[in-house]
Design a protein around this motif. Structure first.
Motif, PDB file in Angstrom:
ATOM      1  N   PRO A   1      71.703   3.261 -31.278  1.00 13.18           N
ATOM      2  CA  PRO A   1      70.361   3.699 -30.365  1.00 13.18           C
ATOM      3  C   PRO A   1      70.904   5.351 -29.732  1.00 13.18           C
ATOM      4  N   ILE A   2      71.513   5.566 -29.480  1.00 16.88           N
ATOM      5  CA  ILE A   2      71.746   7.366 -29.423  1.00 16.88           C
ATOM      6  C   ILE A   2      70.143   8.451 -30.059  1.00 16.88           C
ATOM      7  N   TYR A   3      70.790   8.233 -31.846  1.00 16.20           N
ATOM      8  CA  TYR A   3      69.999   9.057 -32.373  1.00 16.20           C
ATOM      9  C   TYR A   3      68.811   8.813 -32.259  1.00 16.20           C
ATOM     10  N   LEU A   4      68.507   7.227 -31.831  1.00 17.60           N
ATOM     11  CA  LEU A   4      66.945   6.854 -32.461  1.00 17.60           C
ATOM     12  C   LEU A   4      66.757   7.204 -30.799  1.00 17.60           C
ATOM     13  N   ILE A   5      66.984   6.562 -29.873  1.00 16.64           N
ATOM     14  CA  ILE A   5      66.304   7.814 -28.433  1.00 16.64           C
ATOM     15  C   ILE A   5      66.195   9.453 -28.371  1.00 16.64           C
ATOM     16  N   ILE A   6      67.528   9.518 -28.822  1.00 15.75           N
ATOM     17  CA  ILE A   6      66.318  11.871 -29.306  1.00 15.75           C
ATOM     18  C   ILE A   6      66.356  11.901 -29.993  1.00 15.75           C
ATOM     19  N   LEU A   7      65.759  11.069 -31.675  1.00 20.07           N
ATOM     20  CA  LEU A   7      65.104  11.379 -33.093  1.00 20.07           C
ATOM     21  C   LEU A   7      63.674  11.046 -32.621  1.00 20.07           C
ATOM     22  N   PHE A   8      62.853   9.883 -31.634  1.00 17.84           N
ATOM     23  CA  PHE A   8      61.333  10.003 -30.825  1.00 17.84           C
ATOM     24  C   PHE A   8      61.301  11.158 -30.038  1.00 17.84           C
ATOM     25  N   SER A   9      62.641  11.591 -28.892  1.00 14.10           N
ATOM     26  CA  SER A   9      62.149  12.144 -28.374  1.00 14.10           C
ATOM     27  C   SER A   9      62.090  13.523 -28.495  1.00 14.10           C
ATOM     28  N   ILE A  10      62.126  13.769 -29.420  1.00 11.01           N
ATOM     29  CA  ILE A  10      61.781  14.813 -29.878  1.00 11.01           C
ATOM     30  C   ILE A  10      60.907  14.843 -30.894  1.00 11.01           C
ATOM     31  N   LYS A  11      60.266  13.636 -31.547  1.00  7.25           N
ATOM     32  CA  LYS A  11      59.155  13.777 -31.865  1.00  7.25           C
ATOM     33  C   LYS A  11      58.314  13.361 -31.096  1.00  7.25           C
ATOM     34  N   GLY A  12      58.066  13.305 -29.924  1.00  7.64           N
ATOM     35  CA  GLY A  12      57.245  12.767 -28.810  1.00  7.64           C
ATOM     36  C   GLY A  12      56.733  14.072 -28.696  1.00  7.64           C
ATOM     37  N   LEU A  13      58.317  15.114 -28.108  1.00  9.81           N
ATOM     38  CA  LEU A  13      57.959  16.686 -27.709  1.00  9.81           C
ATOM     39  C   LEU A  13      57.229  17.899 -28.450  1.00  9.81           C
ATOM     40  N   SER A  14      57.467  17.552 -29.750  1.00  8.21           N
ATOM     41  CA  SER A  14      56.602  18.357 -30.354  1.00  8.21           C
ATOM     42  C   SER A  14      55.096  17.638 -30.610  1.00  8.21           C
ATOM     43  N   MET A  15      54.679  16.565 -30.723  1.00  9.21           N
ATOM     44  CA  MET A  15      53.221  15.727 -30.879  1.00  9.21           C
ATOM     45  C   MET A  15      52.667  16.418 -29.764  1.00  9.21           C
ATOM     46  N   LEU A  16      53.587  15.871 -28.411  1.00 10.70           N
ATOM     47  CA  LEU A  16      52.435  17.035 -27.660  1.00 10.70           C
ATOM     48  C   LEU A  16      52.975  18.482 -27.194  1.00 10.70           C
ATOM     49  N   ALA A  17      53.539  19.173 -28.318  1.00  6.74           N
ATOM     50  CA  ALA A  17      53.202  20.974 -28.218  1.00  6.74           C
ATOM     51  C   ALA A  17      52.672  20.821 -29.259  1.00  6.74           C
ATOM     52  N   SER A  18      52.702  19.947 -29.832  1.00  7.25           N
ATOM     53  CA  SER A  18      50.963  20.620 -31.871  1.00  7.25           C
ATOM     54  C   SER A  18      50.173  20.021 -30.882  1.00  7.25           C
ATOM     55  N   ASN A  19      49.810  18.656 -30.259  1.00  6.02           N
ATOM     56  CA  ASN A  19      48.108  18.693 -29.381  1.00  6.02           C
ATOM     57  C   ASN A  19      47.796  19.925 -28.955  1.00  6.02           C
ATOM     58  N   VAL A  20      49.390  20.123 -27.588  1.00  4.69           N
ATOM     59  CA  VAL A  20      48.426  20.426 -25.972  1.00  4.69           C
ATOM     60  C   VAL A  20      48.106  22.691 -27.321  1.00  4.69           C
ATOM     61  N   GLY A  21      49.054  23.148 -27.553  1.00  2.68           N
ATOM     62  CA  GLY A  21      49.118  24.487 -28.730  1.00  2.68           C
ATOM     63  C   GLY A  21      47.783  23.898 -29.912  1.00  2.68           C
ATOM     64  N   MET A  22      47.078  23.319 -30.802  1.00  2.00           N
ATOM     65  CA  MET A  22      46.091  23.047 -31.637  1.00  2.00           C
ATOM     66  C   MET A  22      44.609  22.929 -30.777  1.00  2.00           C
ATOM     67  N   THR A  23      45.329  22.416 -29.393  1.00  3.99           N
ATOM     68  CA  THR A  23      44.007  22.086 -28.214  1.00  3.99           C
ATOM     69  C   THR A  23      43.314  23.684 -27.356  1.00  3.99           C
ATOM     70  N   TRP A  24      44.527  24.594 -27.680  1.00  4.17           N
ATOM     71  CA  TRP A  24      44.113  25.694 -26.828  1.00  4.17           C
ATOM     72  C   TRP A  24      43.771  26.479 -28.074  1.00  4.17           C
ATOM     73  N   VAL A  25      44.038  26.752 -28.919  1.00  2.00           N
ATOM     74  CA  VAL A  25      43.998  27.011 -29.689  1.00  2.00           C
ATOM     75  C   VAL A  25      42.103  27.301 -30.114  1.00  2.00           C
ATOM     76  N   ALA A  26      42.333  25.557 -30.462  1.00  2.00           N
ATOM     77  CA  ALA A  26      40.531  25.413 -31.043  1.00  2.00           C
ATOM     78  C   ALA A  26      39.479  25.899 -29.275  1.00  2.00           C
ATOM     79  N   SER A  27      39.607  25.426 -28.226  1.00  2.00           N
ATOM     80  CA  SER A  27      38.651  25.861 -27.584  1.00  2.00           C
ATOM     81  C   SER A  27      38.988  27.349 -27.206  1.00  2.00           C
ATOM     82  N   ARG A  28      39.961  28.277 -27.543  1.00  2.00           N
ATOM     83  CA  ARG A  28      39.864  30.023 -27.461  1.00  2.00           C
ATOM     84  C   ARG A  28      38.419  29.480 -29.156  1.00  2.00           C
ATOM     85  N   LEU A  29      38.740  29.660 -30.290  1.00  2.00           N
ATOM     86  CA  LEU A  29      38.372  29.174 -31.371  1.00  2.00           C
ATOM     87  C   LEU A  29      36.546  29.385 -31.063  1.00  2.00           C
TER      88      LEU A  29
END
Length: 207
Positions: free
Chosen positions: A62-90
């Motif tokens: 369960p600890i491994y799964l929590i860590i894995l899903f946390s990494i997935k959620g944070l990376s998804m958030l970072a990618s969405n924020v980053g891509m949205t920021w770049v797209a708005s500037r473009l």
């Protein structure tokens, strides 16, 4: 101009924002790799936790799964924020470039093209192009790495059974190409329709 040339041209506008863009792509890569890792954890989770009743596995999985899903959620958030920021500037850069180009057009060009069509290209078409380009990049990087990771895991488990996947691969590629061409024609028609609607509204409101 074909899709590849157009996309490479759009990537040229990313140069001033390459740091944020690179971080967003890195986040997409991390997010993509979590799916194959999750698939690899399923077997030990089922065998060790539900079949063998291994206390160590039941404690740590369960600890491994929590860590894995946390990494997935944070990376998804970072990618969405980053891509949205770049797209708005473009979008802003493209609109400035298009407006500068419009100012240098000859008078004959305005006689052939209505102001509504030009307005639609600057306001609507730019947003559509950048949204499509951003989504295409995310899908290309994320889904490609996810598929490659899952295929590698499948070959590790049973390479003979995994070869069945490649028997339907050519048909899948043909279907994707046909659908993408159809969607591109529909998108072009939508852009033309938006230009027509903008022109009609401008004439109706302005008189």
């Amino acid at each position: 101009m074909n899709s590849k040339a157009l996309y490479l041209r759009l990537l040229g506008y990313v140069a001033p924002y390459w740091r944020v863009f690179a971080l967003a792509v890195l986040a997409i890569i991390v997010m993509a790799m979590t799916d194959p890792i999750l698939a690899a954890l399923i077997q030990p989770l089922l065998d060790g936790g539900f079949v063998d009743k291994d206390p160590v596995m039941m404690k740590w999985m369960p600890i491994y799964l929590i860590i894995l899903f946390s990494i997935k959620g944070l990376s998804m958030l970072a990618s969405n924020v980053g891509m949205t920021w770049v797209a708005s500037r473009l979008v802003m850069d493209l609109r400035v470039a298009m407006f500068s180009k419009i100012l240098t057009l000859p008078t004959s060009e305005f006689d052939k093209t209505s102001s509504g069509v030009l307005l639609s290209k600057v306001t609507y078409d730019v947003n559509r192009v950048m949204a499509a380009a951003t989504e295409a990049l995310i899908i290309l990087v994320r889904d490609s790495l996810t598929v490659l990771g899952l295929l590698a895991w499948m070959f590790y488990l049973n390479w003979m059974l995994s070869l069945i996947v490649f028997t339907v691969l050519p048909l899948t590629i043909v279907i994707i190409r046909l659908v993408s061409r159809r969607l591109r024609r529909m998108n072009t028609s939508m852009q033309d329709a938006m230009g027509y609607i903008t022109r009609v509204l401008e004439e109706a409101i302005g008189g």
